[in-house]
Design an enzyme around this catalytic site. Structure first.
Site, PDB file in Angstrom:
ATOM      1  N   HIS A   6       0.819  -1.211   0.000  1.00 40.26           N
ATOM      2  CA  HIS A   6       0.000   0.000   0.000  1.00 40.26           C
ATOM      3  C   HIS A   6       0.858   1.268   0.000  1.00 40.26           C
ATOM      4  O   HIS A   6       0.421   2.317  -0.491  1.00 40.26           O
ATOM      5  CB  HIS A   6      -0.921  -0.017   1.217  1.00 40.26           C
ATOM      6  CG  HIS A   6      -2.162   0.803   1.043  1.00 40.26           C
ATOM      7  ND1 HIS A   6      -2.283   1.804   0.104  1.00 40.26           N
ATOM      8  CD2 HIS A   6      -3.358   0.771   1.698  1.00 40.26           C
ATOM      9  CE1 HIS A   6      -3.487   2.348   0.191  1.00 40.26           C
ATOM     10  NE2 HIS A   6      -4.150   1.751   1.145  1.00 40.26           N
ATOM     11  N   ASP A  43     -10.382  -4.674 -18.977  1.00 37.62           N
ATOM     12  CA  ASP A  43     -10.854  -5.621 -19.990  1.00 37.62           C
ATOM     13  C   ASP A  43      -9.638  -6.189 -20.710  1.00 37.62           C
ATOM     14  O   ASP A  43      -8.978  -5.493 -21.477  1.00 37.62           O
ATOM     15  CB  ASP A  43     -11.787  -4.894 -20.971  1.00 37.62           C
ATOM     16  CG  ASP A  43     -12.281  -5.792 -22.082  1.00 37.62           C
ATOM     17  OD1 ASP A  43     -11.969  -6.998 -22.072  1.00 37.62           O
ATOM     18  OD2 ASP A  43     -12.975  -5.285 -22.981  1.00 37.62           O
TER      19      ASP A  43
END
Length: 428
Positions: free
Chosen positions: A148, A373
């Protein structure tokens, strides 16, 4: 669900070992918890091959080199950095097979079982870890973990979209920005806000700051769906305009607090993650890669939260978010500079696994999950955390299976979770 590991390899850094660049972590990287985050993307068949995914990943890492770097001085709370090039680093890539059809485990909801679908976070040796989970039907779940302190959710979303475009052979027109000169302190630096106990603690920590042990009650993850129609009904109660995030944050604060059965005079807080990119003046580009998220904390007594209207509680959230502006962000940058000789600890690192009577709410609503995608006509059928082990943590995410609206992942003790599910959609 039995996950069979086929291979585990490390994709090396794209720079030769003789070329080393150190990118210092900023105050916004250091105020973030020192942990790996995990997310799952699930795709129905047909999906691209692992080879195609790997080739696209190697191209993406040339644009996002810090993800393949390594943290230097991670134990030094003063000025750690990400080293790109040199020895070490790389990205862990794991390939697995699962003798099930993907439909057999849909819809995906956070569960300890899903931890098998990404590399372990507690023993991670790499800043970025990726696991390709192949199902017998050809379906694919990509499990990703990243440190993170190297990137927030907004930055990682940009990485995922770019990676997916490169797999499809598309042109990349937006590139990550690593320019830290936008975040330099003022001359002279000055603190206009109090950051002690809100953003950072001094080191060593006083005993009262140490996390409390997890109670014996089991934490479970509840997923509730809020449809567009339901959200519209809440908005209709608002005397002034509020964002979808603000009204859902208020609604969930009310319901979680009520489910916990807290005394009415108890003080409760809600930590709200705010993207600071557009709040700095001049604004930081949305393509900035790193961390630019700060927490703001609305506070109220349980009576105010549970018995007040959604509009009243939403106003608390709205006002707290509004306090994170250029002045607060500049003050935090200067605070980091003024205390550069001292060891500091992020408040987020000492919260512990139980937040009650408080809660934390993180929003994934602005992440472009619909743009991830990879081609081959495989449709996205899941976008979620694998498992949320922290009691009181709430994640809002877009629903990606055609329903629209918002899914809320809520981590609570079992007895509180049962009541929360019963009242999660009541409008009072």
């Amino acid at each position: 669900m039995e996950v069979h590991v086929v291979s585990s390899t490390v994709i090396p850094q794209s720079l030769p070992p003789t070329e080393t660049t150190k990118i210092p972590l900023t105050v916004f990287d250091m105020v973030i918890p020192n942990i790996h985050m995990a997310v799952l993307y699930a795709f129905m068949p047909p999906t691209p091959t692992n080879t195609a995914l790997k080739h696209g990943l190697m191209k993406a890492l040339k644009l996002f080199p810090t993800l393949a770097g390594h943290l230097s001085g991670n134990n030094d709370r003063r000025r750690p950095s990400v080293s790109v090039g040199g020895n070490g680093g790389g990205v862990l890539m794991v390939e697995t097979n699962i003798a099930l059809e993907l439909l057999d485990i849909l819809p995906l909801e956070p569960s300890p079982k899903l931890l098998q679908l990404h590399p372990q976070t507690d023993i991670a040796q790499h800043l970025l870890q990726i696991q390709f989970n192949r199902f017998s039907c050809g379906g694919l779940v990509i499990g990703i973990t990243n440190h993170h302190r190297v990137a927030d959710g907004k930055s990682m979303s940009s990485f995922f979209v770019t990676w997916a475009k490169l797999v499809r052979g598309l042109h990349i027109d937006k590139f990550p920005v690593y320019d830290r000169t936008m975040l330099i302190p003022r001359d002279p630096p000055r603190c206009d806000h109090d950051h002690w106990g809100i953003d950072f603690q001094p080191f060593p920590l006083p005993p009262s700051s140490l996390p409390s042990p997890l109670k014996s009650n089991k934490v479970c993850n509840v997923v509730v769906h809020y449809s567009v129609d339901f959200i519209s009904k809440i908005k209709a109660q608002m005397p002034r305009k509020h964002s979808t995030f603000e009204i859902l944050a208020a609604h969930l604060w009310k319901k979680v607090t009520r489910a916990r059965g807290l005394d009415l005079d108890t003080l409760t807080e809600m930590s709200v993650a705010v993207n600071g990119r557009s709040r700095l003046r001049p604004a930081v580009p949305s393509e900035y890669f790193g961390n630019m998220v700060l927490n703001t904390i609305p506070r109220a007594h349980v009576k105010e939260v549970t018995e007040g209207s959604v509009a009243d509680v939403a106003r608390l959230v709205h006002d707290a978010v509004g306090r994170i502006g250029d002045g607060y962000i500049r003050s935090l940058i200067d605070f980091w500079e003024i205390n550069s000789g001292d060891e500091l600890v992020s408040v987020a690192d000492v919260e512990g696994p139980v937040l009650c009577p408080n809660l934390e709410i993180d929003s994934w609503l602005g992440f472009p999950s619909h743009e991830v995608d990879f081609g081959a006509e495989g449709s996205l059928c899941g976008f979620l955390p694998s498992w949320v082990p922290v009691e009181g943590l709430v994640i809002l995410k877009p629903n990606v299976v055609g329903k629209g609206g918002v899914d809320a992942v809520v981590a609570l003790f079992e007895d509180h979770a049962r009541l929360f599910k019963q009242i999660s959609h009541s409008l009072d």
